[in-house]
Design an enzyme around this catalytic site. Structure first.
Site, PDB file in Angstrom:
ATOM      1  N   SER A 275       0.806  -1.204   0.000  1.00 51.09           N
ATOM      2  CA  SER A 275       0.000   0.000   0.000  1.00 51.09           C
ATOM      3  C   SER A 275       0.851   1.272   0.000  1.00 51.09           C
ATOM      4  O   SER A 275       1.576   1.529  -0.962  1.00 51.09           O
ATOM      5  CB  SER A 275      -0.955  -0.050   1.203  1.00 51.09           C
TER       6      SER A 275
ATOM      7  N   ASP B 299      10.786   4.794  -9.827  1.00 54.81           N
ATOM      8  CA  ASP B 299      10.501   5.316 -11.163  1.00 54.81           C
ATOM      9  C   ASP B 299      11.325   6.557 -11.476  1.00 54.81           C
ATOM     10  O   ASP B 299      11.693   6.788 -12.639  1.00 54.81           O
ATOM     11  CB  ASP B 299       9.009   5.632 -11.288  1.00 54.81           C
TER      12      ASP B 299
ATOM     13  N   LYS C 210      -0.666  -3.983  -3.404  1.00 47.19           N
ATOM     14  CA  LYS C 210      -1.955  -3.342  -3.090  1.00 47.19           C
ATOM     15  C   LYS C 210      -1.946  -1.958  -3.734  1.00 47.19           C
ATOM     16  O   LYS C 210      -1.387  -1.014  -3.199  1.00 47.19           O
ATOM     17  CB  LYS C 210      -2.175  -3.227  -1.584  1.00 47.19           C
TER      18      LYS C 210
END
Length: 359
Positions: A250, A261, A275
């Protein structure tokens, strides 16, 4: 069906009870949505603040027994002499051997200032004995930090309203302590189940100068939102290694995905939980609330990690059934040892990425 249940069920059922049952069923579309009765909603709000009413102990099942794994420093449990390894045999004379953990949690829960009697077995003790503990408000920091030589180590256990300030304090303290000798930071997100989205976004922002952190998309226009980093890297641009495992979920994956990224961090460990959805809390009159899945989120490169997880840049597995102790020990913690070697050896030792995002 409502008429038949109200008139024919073997026990009388109030409208409120039937309403609660119906809401629970409707909210059960996925395992993350839920109806929160007043007591559960109150507990959730306290946990989001980094505080709760309780005894200050952690426990887990051990066969038919319940074993204390840790006590919070300065808590009622610690002051009462309870310690890791003790077995809880009864709570207020009600046996807990063989009980579900939800039942044990309910027995241990109660109002602030109320005393509870625990019957405990301990290695070396001739027989079980009783310990009286009074519930207090327990404040548990979500962030711990330590200097591991020339590397700053920051462990984030969950994301609550105290997390960003804890990380900010840790960064400042470690940079001041090590000075120019500091080689970088390890962010340990292993066993971090998540928490508040905003807390995770703020922590990601602390390490980024610019760019998207998270994009959320849902059916409700209010659920559609893009979170963007503001200028100012509180880590001073120093290298970062993030440690994750299958229990990093999460909000922990939001932070991991953003740093990965943007090539701001190297991710070490095993694939994360996966999640990639967000729950909104909708309060009701009377103190209850609905926790409802309202959006999916996407990493800066546009990947949905739901039920997929984030693959590390370098897989380093270990037997991590339990959270790493604090302070950590690199001699027995392979992912941490690898992180330290990456940071102390310099850029040439860092894994090369072939693409951005979850893979």
């Amino acid at each position: 069906a409502l008429r038949e249940i109200k008139s024919r069920y073997v026990e009388p059922m109030s409208d409120q009870e039937l309403t609660d049952i119906a809401i629970r069923a409707m909210a059960g579309r996925d395992r993350y949505s839920a109806y929160l009765p007043p007591a559960e909603y109150k507990t959730m709000r306290a946990e989001n603040e980094g505080a709760f009413t309780g005894l200050g102990l952690r426990y887990e099942p051990q066969g038919e027994h319940v074993r204390i794994t840790d006590t919070v420093p300065g808590s009622p449990a610690e002051r009462a002499g309870l310690r890791a390894g003790d077995l809880i045999r009864a709570v207020d004379q009600q046996a807990v051997d063989g009980q579900e953990m939800a039942t044990v949690k309910q027995l241990l829960s109660g109002p602030l200032g109320a005393a509870v009697s625990l019957t405990v077995s301990r290695d070396g003790a001739p027989a079980p004995f009783d310990v009286s503990v009074t519930r207090e408000e327990i404040k548990v920091p979500s962030v711990k930090h330590a200097a591991l030589g020339a590397v700053g180590y920051i462990q984030i256990m969950r994301f609550d309203r105290q997390t960003y300030s804890g990380v900010s304090t840790a960064l400042r303290s470690l940079r001041e302590r090590a000075g120019p000798e500091l080689r970088g930071f390890v962010l340990d997100l292993r066993h971090n189940p998540g928490g508040l989205v905003n807390a995770s976004v703020k922590v990601a922002d602390a390490f980024l100068e610019q760019g998207t952190i998270l994009t959320a998309k849902g059916r409700d226009p209010d659920a559609n939102r893009t979170y963007t980093a503001r200028a100012g890297d509180e880590a001073g641009g120093l290298p970062v290694v993030v440690l994750v495992n299958g229990k990093s979920a999460s909000a922990a994956e939001i932070l991991t995905g953003a740093l990965k990224d943007h090539r701001r961090a190297v991710v070490i460990g095993t694939r994360t939980f996966g999640k990639g959805i967000i729950q909104s809390i909708i309060p009701f009159d009377g103190g209850s609330a609905l926790k409802l899945t309202t959006a999916r989120y996407f990493t800066p490169s546009g990947h949905s990690i739901h039920e997929v997880g984030i693959a590390p840049d370098e897989t380093v597995a270990m037997d991590d059934a339990k959270p790493a102790p604090f302070p950590p020990n690199a001699a027995v913690d392979q992912p941490l040892a690898r992180a330290l070697s990456i940071l102390t050896a310099g850029p040439a030792s860092r894994p090369q990425r072939v693409s951005l995002g979850a893979r």
